[in-house]
Design a protein around this motif. Structure first.
Motif, PDB file in Angstrom:
ATOM      1  N   ARG A 242       0.852  -1.183   0.000  1.00 24.89           N
ATOM      2  CA  ARG A 242       0.000   0.000   0.000  1.00 24.89           C
ATOM      3  C   ARG A 242       0.891   1.237   0.000  1.00 24.89           C
ATOM      4  NH1 ARG A 242      -5.173   0.041   0.356  1.00 24.89           N
ATOM      5  NH2 ARG A 242      -5.104   2.265   0.833  1.00 24.89           N
TER       6      ARG A 242
ATOM      7  N   VAL B 217       1.473   4.627   1.608  1.00 22.28           N
ATOM      8  CA  VAL B 217       1.115   5.277   2.870  1.00 22.28           C
ATOM      9  C   VAL B 217       1.853   6.618   2.987  1.00 22.28           C
ATOM     10  CG1 VAL B 217       0.483   3.175   4.102  1.00 22.28           C
ATOM     11  CG2 VAL B 217       2.876   3.888   4.052  1.00 22.28           C
TER      12      VAL B 217
ATOM     13  N   ARG C 124      -7.058   0.442   8.829  1.00 17.02           N
ATOM     14  CA  ARG C 124      -5.873   0.841   9.593  1.00 17.02           C
ATOM     15  C   ARG C 124      -5.064   1.912   8.864  1.00 17.02           C
ATOM     16  NH1 ARG C 124      -3.140  -5.030  11.020  1.00 17.02           N
ATOM     17  NH2 ARG C 124      -4.883  -5.954  12.205  1.00 17.02           N
ATOM     18  N   TYR C 125      -5.128   1.905   7.546  1.00 13.88           N
ATOM     19  CA  TYR C 125      -4.247   2.746   6.760  1.00 13.88           C
ATOM     20  C   TYR C 125      -4.950   3.985   6.202  1.00 13.88           C
ATOM     21  CZ  TYR C 125      -2.097  -1.821   7.028  1.00 13.88           C
ATOM     22  OH  TYR C 125      -1.609  -3.026   7.497  1.00 13.88           O
TER      23      TYR C 125
END
Length: 321
Positions: A137, A139, A272-273
């Motif tokens: 991912r 981030v 969460r992200y």
């Protein structure tokens, strides 16, 4: 000039400009007032000044920005390509040994022989391989364009952007898998007496220094050719001041989180992200890049899973190989 160098670097650049101006003035004065012998020292001084000035100009970040003017329509398109591109952590190894050669030479004056020994490095094998992970991912978080100067000056046409690449492991297990792959890579390619190992991050389309267009304005006398001309005329520092008039300075880190054991894009963990989802904020406009981030089908072709168990505290599904 926030990203054309530190304060010390800028002071040094101005010093080299003043140095070459003084050297030119000294040469003009001595060669117009004295004969060749008395003025002979002035030309070497000018040569040293010119060398120092040109080396400083070549090492300056400014020409690197001009060499990487993006072809994308605007900053949104340019950053989108980087946000949705997976990052590679590439391991490299170079194997070598040292060879010593001894030569004997006759001395015509003394009639004796002299022995000369040289040691050289001989490279025999090199290899590279990317760390194999299974999901990732972006981030990077918020990319807030510095509009402080742009709102007061509508002539700003580019973001003078400096990017840095970073990769983070989602947990210790992914870090362990990297170390395991690294050890296996070294074991397979350690083919000589000594070796050098290194790893680096790669991202398609990435440039550390780039000029990203933010308006349709085409500044006059703006580009690498004009910078080169100003450098040859010893006016490079003035041209960088002119460059500042059309640029917004920006620094940003492109950060990718990777996992080799579970899917970090699974619905039950994706929340969460959310605070780290990449987004661009430019004035009153905000664009969020939360689309799917997948690996190309053949990116890890030939990769054999290490078969590591999943951590109990991770509730994302284990990826099956």
């Amino acid at each position: 000039m926030a990203f054309t160098g530190s304060v010390c670097h800028q002071c040094w650049c101005w010093f080299t400009v003043c140095f070459i101006w003084v050297a030119l003035a000294v040469n003009f004065y001595y060669y117009s007032s004295f004969d060749g012998e008395e003025a002979s020292f002035a030309l070497p001084v000018l040569g040293v000044a010119a060398f120092v000035y040109l080396v400083t100009a070549c090492c300056d970040p400014a020409p690197r920005y001009f060499l990487h003017i993006t072809t994308c329509a605007d900053v949104y398109d340019y950053m989108e390509k980087l946000f949705y591109e997976p990052m590679s952590k590439v391991m490299r190894i170079n194997c070598y040994h040292m060879e010593t050669q001894t030569t004997t030479m006759d001395s015509p004056r003394s009639g004796s022989q002299r022995t000369h020994t040289t040691t050289t490095r001989v490279n025999t094998h090199s290899a590279k391989k990317a760390f194999r992970y299974t999901s990732w991912r972006d981030v990077s978080g918020e990319f807030a364009v510095n509009v402080g100067g742009a709102s007061a000056n509508q002539e700003r046409a580019f973001i003078r952007l400096r990017l840095e690449l970073k990769m983070s492991f989602v947990n210790d297990g992914t870090g362990e898998d990297f170390e395991r792959q690294k050890a296996e890579f070294i074991r397979r390619n350690d083919r000589d007496v000594m070796y050098e190992y290194s790893d680096c991050l790669e991202l398609k389309g990435y440039r550390e220094y780039s000029l990203v267009r933010v308006s349709d304005t085409d500044p006059k006398f703006f580009g690498f050719t004009w910078y080169l001309l100003s450098t040859l005329l010893t006016l490079s520092e003035f041209y960088k001041m002119y460059m500042d008039r059309f640029c917004i300075d920006q620094e940003f880190n492109i950060v990718k989180m990777v996992s080799s054991r579970q899917d970090i894009n699974a619905p039950q963990v994706i929340h969460r992200y959310e605070p780290m989802v990449p987004r661009i904020v430019y004035g009153e406009h905000e664009v969020v890049y939360d689309g799917p981030m997948i690996l190309p089908p053949n990116m890890w072709e030939g990769y054999i899973s290490q078969g590591s168990p999943i951590y109990k505290e991770d509730d994302a599904p284990l990826i099956k190989h």
